[in-house]
Scaffold this motif. Structure first.
Motif, PDB file in Angstrom:
ATOM      1  N   PRO A   5       0.800  -1.241   0.000  1.00  0.00           N
ATOM      2  CA  PRO A   5       0.000   0.000   0.000  1.00  0.00           C
ATOM      3  C   PRO A   5       0.830   1.288   0.000  1.00  0.00           C
ATOM      4  N   ASP A   6       2.025   1.256   0.596  1.00  0.00           N
ATOM      5  CA  ASP A   6       2.833   2.482   0.679  1.00  0.00           C
ATOM      6  C   ASP A   6       3.642   2.773  -0.580  1.00  0.00           C
ATOM      7  N   LEU A   7       3.850   1.770  -1.414  1.00  0.00           N
ATOM      8  CA  LEU A   7       4.830   1.907  -2.494  1.00  0.00           C
ATOM      9  C   LEU A   7       4.546   3.051  -3.462  1.00  0.00           C
ATOM     10  N   LEU A   8       3.345   3.086  -4.005  1.00  0.00           N
ATOM     11  CA  LEU A   8       3.078   4.020  -5.102  1.00  0.00           C
ATOM     12  C   LEU A   8       2.957   5.476  -4.664  1.00  0.00           C
ATOM     13  N   SER A   9       2.796   5.684  -3.347  1.00  0.00           N
ATOM     14  CA  SER A   9       2.666   7.080  -2.888  1.00  0.00           C
ATOM     15  C   SER A   9       3.991   7.642  -2.360  1.00  0.00           C
ATOM     16  N   MET A  10       5.068   6.848  -2.438  1.00  0.00           N
ATOM     17  CA  MET A  10       6.359   7.317  -1.919  1.00  0.00           C
ATOM     18  C   MET A  10       6.880   8.497  -2.734  1.00  0.00           C
ATOM     19  N   THR A  11       7.245   9.559  -2.027  1.00  0.00           N
ATOM     20  CA  THR A  11       7.800  10.743  -2.689  1.00  0.00           C
ATOM     21  C   THR A  11       9.322  10.576  -2.813  1.00  0.00           C
ATOM     22  N   LYS A  12       9.956  11.499  -3.503  1.00  0.00           N
ATOM     23  CA  LYS A  12      11.423  11.458  -3.596  1.00  0.00           C
ATOM     24  C   LYS A  12      12.054  11.453  -2.204  1.00  0.00           C
ATOM     25  N   LYS A  13      11.486  12.271  -1.326  1.00  0.00           N
ATOM     26  CA  LYS A  13      12.010  12.380   0.041  1.00  0.00           C
ATOM     27  C   LYS A  13      11.899  11.028   0.753  1.00  0.00           C
ATOM     28  N   ASP A  14      10.757  10.372   0.582  1.00  0.00           N
ATOM     29  CA  ASP A  14      10.565   9.041   1.203  1.00  0.00           C
ATOM     30  C   ASP A  14      11.626   8.056   0.712  1.00  0.00           C
ATOM     31  N   TRP A  15      11.876   8.080  -0.591  1.00  0.00           N
ATOM     32  CA  TRP A  15      12.888   7.176  -1.165  1.00  0.00           C
ATOM     33  C   TRP A  15      14.267   7.509  -0.607  1.00  0.00           C
TER      34      TRP A  15
END
Length: 307
Positions: free
Chosen positions: A263-273
């Motif tokens: 569920p979290d994968l597709l909403s990850m922002t650059k900052k999250d990565w």
């Protein structure tokens, strides 16, 4: 209707029941056309550090060396095209890696298919292959009429595009064989024009050692400085040559729950990565193909993209 065509029809209906997109059958034997092509590709070093590509040259070209008494190669396609993709302007991973590692998902389906065949007709010897043994899967899928190998060296189908996995069952019984389809790339050069690293060096020839997928997954060394700025935000794999292919207008979302992303994968922002921790990596990519590059490998790729 002879038993060969009855058994072949049974295999295809079972493949459909198990959720495969399509199934084609070819006579097992030496791949004459592919032999000189593969030899030239390896001689020119197009495989980079993928040393394993040099191993088992004969077996790659002849399934009868892989499976005793092999008579038929059953090729199967399994759709992985997702319902939705990454948010814009973030780091990306190849669509095939969104969900659980395809090796396990497909292997169990293949085992079930082989079991079905054995239950239906008795003693059948065979082996299942999912891109983990020296089998030229695209060549066999093309031979069995499931599509043609396009200018980006992927198998393309007029009906469903190219976002699918290819797998094989090599069996020791004679079946009814399908015939290849014609090439429908025409004069299109969309994939050659769009490749961020010019890895498609001429129509139908990909220099594996220049491909973003190679750099982000296979290469264990530091990423070459000369490639800086040309990865187009791909942190694991690359889909560019498929995304631009006109035949992928016909891709439809898969129906395999195991391929659905965390569920979290597709909403990850650059900052999250950029701030990803090992715990998050383990949680988001549990049982995913992304684990092949390991946490350190993914961090290396992200650092390379952001610098």
């Amino acid at each position: 209707m002879n038993s060969k065509s009855k058994i072949s029809a049974f295999i295809k209906s079972e493949a459909k029941r198990l959720g495969f997109l399509s199934c084609g059958i070819a006579k097992a034997g030496f791949l004459e056309e592919e032999a000189p092509r593969l030899e030239k590709w390896l001689k020119e070093g197009r495989h980079g550090q993928m040393q394993y590509m040099e191993n088992h040259f004969d077996k790659r070209l002849d399934p009868t060396l892989l499976v005793d008494g092999a008579k038929s190669v059953i090729s199967l396609l399994l759709n992985y095209y997702p319902e939705e993709t990454h948010v814009d302007n973030t780091y990306k991973i190849s669509k095939y890696a969104y969900g659980q590692d395809y090796h396990f998902v497909i292997k169990s389906k293949l085992k079930e298919l082989l079991h079905s065949i054995q239950e239906h007709i008795g003693e059948v010897g065979g082996r299942a292959f999912v891109d983990s043994a020296p089998v030229l899967d695209k060549a066999w899928a093309a031979k069995s009429g499931l599509g043609w190998v396009g200018k980006n060296s992927n198998l393309l189908s007029k009906q469903v595009g190219s976002f699918f996995f290819i797998a094989e069952l090599i069996v020791d019984i004679e079946l009814e064989y399908d015939t290849p389809v014609t090439d429908h790339c025409g004069s299109c050069t969309a994939c050659l024009d769009a490749c961020p690293t010019q890895a498609i060096i001429e129509p139908y020839v990909v220099d594996g050692s220049k491909c973003i997928s190679y750099f982000t997954i296979e290469l264990k060394d530091n990423l070459p400085a000369s490639m800086k700025g040309s990865f187009d935000n791909w942190a694991f794999g690359c889909d560019v040559c498929q995304d631009v292919c006109p035949w992928n207008r016909f891709s439809k979302p898969h129906h395999e729950p195991l391929f659905n992303p965390h569920p979290d994968l597709l909403s990850m922002t650059k900052k999250d990565w950029e701030e990803i921790t090992e715990d998050t990596f383990r949680k988001v990519f549990k049982n995913s193909a992304v684990k092949r590059t390991k946490f350190e490998g993914l961090k290396r790729n992200i650092n390379f993209l952001k610098e």
